[in-house]
Design a protein around this motif. Structure first.
Motif, PDB file in Angstrom:
ATOM      1  N   TYR A  29      38.710  39.379  30.878  1.00 20.85           N
ATOM      2  CA  TYR A  29      38.462  39.528  32.512  1.00 20.85           C
ATOM      3  C   TYR A  29      39.271  40.666  33.077  1.00 20.85           C
ATOM      4  O   TYR A  29      40.274  41.057  32.875  1.00 20.85           O
ATOM      5  CB  TYR A  29      38.757  38.072  33.287  1.00 20.85           C
ATOM      6  CG  TYR A  29      37.910  37.113  32.623  1.00 20.85           C
ATOM      7  CD1 TYR A  29      36.649  36.786  32.850  1.00 20.85           C
ATOM      8  CD2 TYR A  29      38.411  36.081  31.781  1.00 20.85           C
ATOM      9  CE1 TYR A  29      35.792  35.681  32.373  1.00 20.85           C
ATOM     10  CE2 TYR A  29      37.658  34.972  30.893  1.00 20.85           C
ATOM     11  CZ  TYR A  29      36.665  34.947  31.425  1.00 20.85           C
ATOM     12  OH  TYR A  29      35.640  33.938  30.728  1.00 20.85           O
ATOM     13  N   SER A  31      40.024  40.682  36.350  1.00 22.51           N
ATOM     14  CA  SER A  31      41.008  40.105  37.359  1.00 22.51           C
ATOM     15  C   SER A  31      42.519  40.415  36.775  1.00 22.51           C
ATOM     16  O   SER A  31      42.706  40.372  35.682  1.00 22.51           O
ATOM     17  CB  SER A  31      40.613  38.634  37.542  1.00 22.51           C
ATOM     18  OG  SER A  31      39.514  38.540  38.336  1.00 22.51           O
ATOM     19  N   CYS A  65      44.472  34.001  39.842  1.00 18.94           N
ATOM     20  CA  CYS A  65      43.765  35.129  39.222  1.00 18.94           C
ATOM     21  C   CYS A  65      42.978  35.713  40.475  1.00 18.94           C
ATOM     22  O   CYS A  65      42.785  35.077  41.404  1.00 18.94           O
ATOM     23  CB  CYS A  65      42.381  34.238  38.362  1.00 18.94           C
ATOM     24  SG  CYS A  65      42.715  33.580  36.923  1.00 18.94           S
ATOM     25  N   GLU A  66      43.277  37.120  40.562  1.00 19.78           N
ATOM     26  CA  GLU A  66      42.463  37.934  41.751  1.00 19.78           C
ATOM     27  C   GLU A  66      41.821  39.006  41.114  1.00 19.78           C
ATOM     28  O   GLU A  66      42.452  39.883  40.387  1.00 19.78           O
ATOM     29  CB  GLU A  66      43.998  38.360  42.489  1.00 19.78           C
ATOM     30  CG  GLU A  66      43.419  38.929  43.733  1.00 19.78           C
ATOM     31  CD  GLU A  66      44.743  39.522  44.585  1.00 19.78           C
ATOM     32  OE1 GLU A  66      44.555  39.952  45.828  1.00 19.78           O
ATOM     33  OE2 GLU A  66      45.776  39.009  44.335  1.00 19.78           O
ATOM     34  N   GLY A  67      40.672  39.159  41.665  1.00 19.36           N
ATOM     35  CA  GLY A  67      39.724  39.938  41.071  1.00 19.36           C
ATOM     36  C   GLY A  67      38.436  39.673  41.304  1.00 19.36           C
ATOM     37  O   GLY A  67      37.809  38.601  41.759  1.00 19.36           O
ATOM     38  N   GLU A  70      37.323  36.335  39.118  1.00 14.57           N
ATOM     39  CA  GLU A  70      38.595  35.636  39.256  1.00 14.57           C
ATOM     40  C   GLU A  70      38.116  33.976  38.954  1.00 14.57           C
ATOM     41  O   GLU A  70      38.966  33.439  38.158  1.00 14.57           O
ATOM     42  CB  GLU A  70      39.437  35.432  40.570  1.00 14.57           C
ATOM     43  CG  GLU A  70      38.413  35.378  41.831  1.00 14.57           C
ATOM     44  CD  GLU A  70      38.973  35.553  43.013  1.00 14.57           C
ATOM     45  OE1 GLU A  70      38.760  35.132  43.966  1.00 14.57           O
ATOM     46  OE2 GLU A  70      39.940  36.615  43.186  1.00 14.57           O
TER      47      GLU A  70
END
Length: 87
Positions: A29, A31, A65-67, A70
């Motif tokens: 991923y 993120s 999770c950041e993106g 996420e």
């Protein structure tokens, strides 16, 4: 940003093999993925960071999770942990 707490159920905790499997899932991923354990924060995409956290059976981690992906990343990580990370 999304986050979720999960308890590690592997009898031996996150030693090299499950830590590597966790990182493989995270690296799928885009993120930014971290987890908190007590006062510490670790990069879920780094095997050394995961191993350095010394996670044992029964420990509770909070994944963040950041993106752009996420939610998918968080769901995949939680599922992988609940399935034992290949152990």
């Amino acid at each position: 940003m999304v986050s979720q707490k999960v308890v590690i159920s592997n009898p031996t905790g996150l030693h090299l093999r499950p830590a590597g499997n966790l990182c493989k899932v995270a690296m799928n991923y885009k993120s930014h993925i971290t987890f908190s354990y007590g006062e510490n924060t670790a990069n879920a995409k780094s095997v050394l960071s995961v191993l350095g956290a010394c996670i044992k059976c029964g420990d509770e981690l909070e994944f963040k999770c950041e993106g752009i992906d996420e939610e998918e990343a968080l769901a995949a990580l939680v599922e992988a942990i609940e399935n034992g990370l290949g152990e």
